[in-house]
Each structure stands twice: as C-alpha cells, then as structure tokens.
Design a protein around this motif. Structure first.
Motif, short mmCIF file in Angstrom:
data_model
loop_
_atom_site.label_atom_id
_atom_site.label_comp_id
_atom_site.label_asym_id
_atom_site.label_seq_id
_atom_site.Cartn_x
_atom_site.Cartn_y
_atom_site.Cartn_z
N THR A 18 0.82 -1.21 0.00
CA THR A 18 0.00 0.00 0.00
C THR A 18 0.86 1.26 0.00
O THR A 18 0.44 2.30 -0.51
N HIS A 19 2.05 1.18 0.59
CA HIS A 19 2.92 2.35 0.71
C HIS A 19 4.25 2.14 0.00
O HIS A 19 5.24 2.79 0.32
N LEU B 150 3.04 3.84 -5.13
CA LEU B 150 2.88 5.28 -4.93
C LEU B 150 3.65 6.12 -5.94
O LEU B 150 3.40 7.32 -6.07
N TRP C 200 1.85 8.34 -8.49
CA TRP C 200 1.22 9.46 -7.76
C TRP C 200 2.26 10.53 -7.43
O TRP C 200 2.01 11.72 -7.61
N ASN D 181 -4.62 3.90 1.50
CA ASN D 181 -3.91 3.35 0.35
C ASN D 181 -4.29 1.90 0.09
O ASN D 181 -4.15 1.41 -1.02
N ASN E 53 -5.10 13.43 -2.90
CA ASN E 53 -5.25 12.80 -4.21
C ASN E 53 -5.80 13.74 -5.28
O ASN E 53 -6.31 13.30 -6.30
#
Length: 372
Positions: free
Chosen positions: A51-52, A56, A59, A191, A264
């Motif tokens: 998730t991290h 990422l 993004w 996330n 976001n």
C-alpha cells in the motif's frame, strides 16, 4: 499481501530501486530526493507493505509534474535544544526529510539518550515504519508518526475529519530483525482501498463507509474509513488519531489534518505542508545493552511461544513483514498490473529503461506445481 495474490510483474529490489530513482530524477528531482524516495518505497514493497510501496510512484510523479513537490529543496536542520531538533523540508519529498530526521535524532540520542525531531513543510513520506526501522537497524528505538488529509470519520461523526494518521514503533532485537509496529489509527490505511481498486478485490467488512455513511466492502464506493475499533470501539482509534494530529501540527507548526486539501487532487499545483514527529531512544542510556537485549529476547520468546488456537501461531510485531521479505528476496518484489502499466508509461515519457521483470503468474504457477 502475498506475492501470489498480486497480478502483475516481479523484479529484484535492486532493479526496482534503480528504476524508481531514475524515474523520479528524470522528472526533475535532485539526487538526494530521488535516492531517498526510491529507498523508502522499495523498502516498503520488499517487506510486503504494498500500500505504501512502489505503487505510490506514479502518484508522486503526478505531484512533481503538478508542482506540489519541490524537487530541489533547501533542506535544513535546526537543533533547538540538546535533544530537540526540527527539519524544514522546504516542500520537498517527505522521504528525504524523514530519513534526515532519523539521522539527526540518532546523533543526538547517542549522547543525550533521547531525542525528539519534528519535520515541517513536508509532503507524503510513505510508510512511517521505514524510518523507525532505519533507527532500529542502527541500534536505536524509535517512535514515528505523520498526519494526513481527512479520510476517517471520527467516532459518532458523519464526515471525515482525521487522516489515517499512522503510528510506528521499532526497537532492535538481538540476533534477529527489529520489532516493528507500523499501523494506521484508522481501520486500514486508505492506500489499501486504492490498492484494492487496482487489484479488483473487495475490502473486509465494517471498516469503510460509502457516501451515505453506511458500511461497504466495495473499494470503488468507499469515501471514508472508520477509526480503529470500528462502530463500537472507534473512540480508541479516534483518540490515537487526535494525538498524532496534535504532535504533527502544534509541535511542528503545521495545520491539523482537517485543514489540508485532498492529497489525491485533482489540484496538484500547491504544496500541502504536513508534519512528521519522531522520538528516538538510545537503549544503552537506559540499561546495559546486555540486559536490554536479554529483556527483549525473553519478551519475544515468551510472546511467540504463548498458547495459540489450533493451526495458528502468535507473531511479534513485524514478524509477518519479515517473513514476506524473505519470500520476496527469493522470488522477487511484485508490482500490481495497474501500477506497472503506469510506471511503463512514465518510463517511456522520461526515457528511463525498465528493469528486468517476470510475471507474478509464473511464480504462482510454479508454486502450485511444486505443491502437486
């Protein structure tokens, strides 16, 4: 999430680190920022914190292109007292600022025994456990936290107020990996919702809510999360979230999370100056290291050997991630197909050579064949 649960590509940590570093540098970041960000996200992915992790990066590139992140910050450290310091990130990547905070904290704690380091004017820094783990691998215990934009409904509330506001604690352990707690004060990190959207898998029940405030397992319908503890005991998670928000705002000089614009987007043109808070402890100042190590070892032995239900075993904080890290060193670090496609588009745009990868399906097929 295990390798076989992710549909996408597999690469080595070394290749992925180079890939991420080159992508961020090609987008305009200076070398220290690109190195720190790549180190942080690949470390997370290497331990199964997808998730991290690398997911990422697209993004982050979007934020760089929009102007939210200062790609060449004038990062500064000010020591305010014998055991207190502050890192001004100058709107740069939060990963670089957080590693710097840990480095300065360890240096102060080496002589003072304890150090508190705040970070201000920062950006998203990924998995907070990356930084406390770095301290623990250097022989120090560390507590870390960061706040975020509203994504969590406070207990009894109807609208998001808190961020997911994670807390991490790491402590060195003799003859093994450090003990590592890295958790959101929400039911899950947001996330994870985004990852479930990318992988097409539902959320667990009673942790997320839709626009009407009702529970949902559909990641696409999710607009907010519940605090840790859910509908009945969510006041506990909400209390922890408040603590994190205060330490990361009032102590850093930043606003509290409810004042932040959405992380976001769609507007990535302005910085969102967030704060991080770190506390570093030198075990040798509190106890003789031999006694400290013996106490940690006894605690871990007793915990892991405590009675468990049939077919289950008790694990210390960080054990699942450590076991997944071993598997990923052997088989590769997985990148989900949506993230991989986005990275490939960015690589073509910036002229960055992709890493050597294989399909995760090949690993799953091999695993099933070996099992008969």
């Amino acid at each position: 999430m295990a390798i076989e649960d992710i549909e996408g590509k597999l690469g080595t940590a070394e290749d992925l680190t180079r890939y991420v570093r080159d992508l961020i540098a090609a987008a305009g970041a200076d070398a220290p920022s690109a190195e720190a960000t790549a180190r942080a996200v690949v470390d997370a992915s290497s331990r199964g914190v997808d998730t991290h992790g690398v997911r990422l990066v697209p993004w982050y590139l979007e934020m760089v292109e929009g102007g939210r992140v200062n790609t060449r910050p004038n990062l500064t450290f000010t020591q305010k007292a014998a055991a207190v310091g502050h890192v001004d990130s100058d709107d740069g990547f939060g990963h670089r600022a957080s590693f710097r905070a840990i480095e300065e904290g360890c240096a102060m704690a080496a002589t003072s025994g304890i150090a508190a380091v705040t970070v201000g004017r920062s950006t998203h820094h990924g998995a907070t456990g990356v930084y406390t783990l770095a301290a623990a691998r250097n022989g120090f215990a560390a507590l870390g936290m960061t706040h975020a934009d509203p994504a969590v409904v406070p207990h009894g509330g109807t609208r998001a107020f808190f961020g997911t506001n994670p807390i991490s604690f790491a402590v060195p352990a003799p003859n093994g990996e450090p003990v590592l707690l890295d958790m959101a004060t929400s039911s899950i990190p947001f996330n994870r919702v985004l990852l479930r959207r990318a992988t097409g898998t539902p959320l667990p029940p009673e942790i997320a809510v839709d626009a009407g405030g009702d529970f949902t397992t559909d990641p696409h319908a999710t607009v907010a999360l519940k605090s840790l503890g859910g509908g009945t005991f969510g006041y506990k998670g909400a209390g922890l979230a408040a603590m994190v928000d205060i330490l990361c705002s009032a102590f850093t000089g930043m606003g509290h999370g409810a004042t932040f614009a959405p992380f976001n987007g769609p507007d990535y043109s302005k910085p969102i100056p967030i704060g991080h808070f770190f506390l570093v402890l030198n075990p040798a100042t509190f106890q003789a290291l031999s006694l400290f190590d013996a106490r940690i070892a006894a605690f871990l032995d007793d915990l892991r050997n405590a009675p468990a239900h049939p077919g289950q075993r008790i694990m210390a904080p960080g054990d699942p991630e450590h076991e997944e890290a071993i598997r990923r060193r052997e088989r590769g670090v997985p990148i989900d197909r949506v993230t991989w496609k986005a990275l490939a588009v960015a690589a073509k745009k910036y002229g960055v050579a992709p890493p050597r990868v294989t399909d995760t399906a090949d690993v799953a097929d091999n695993r099933e064949t070996a099992a008969g």
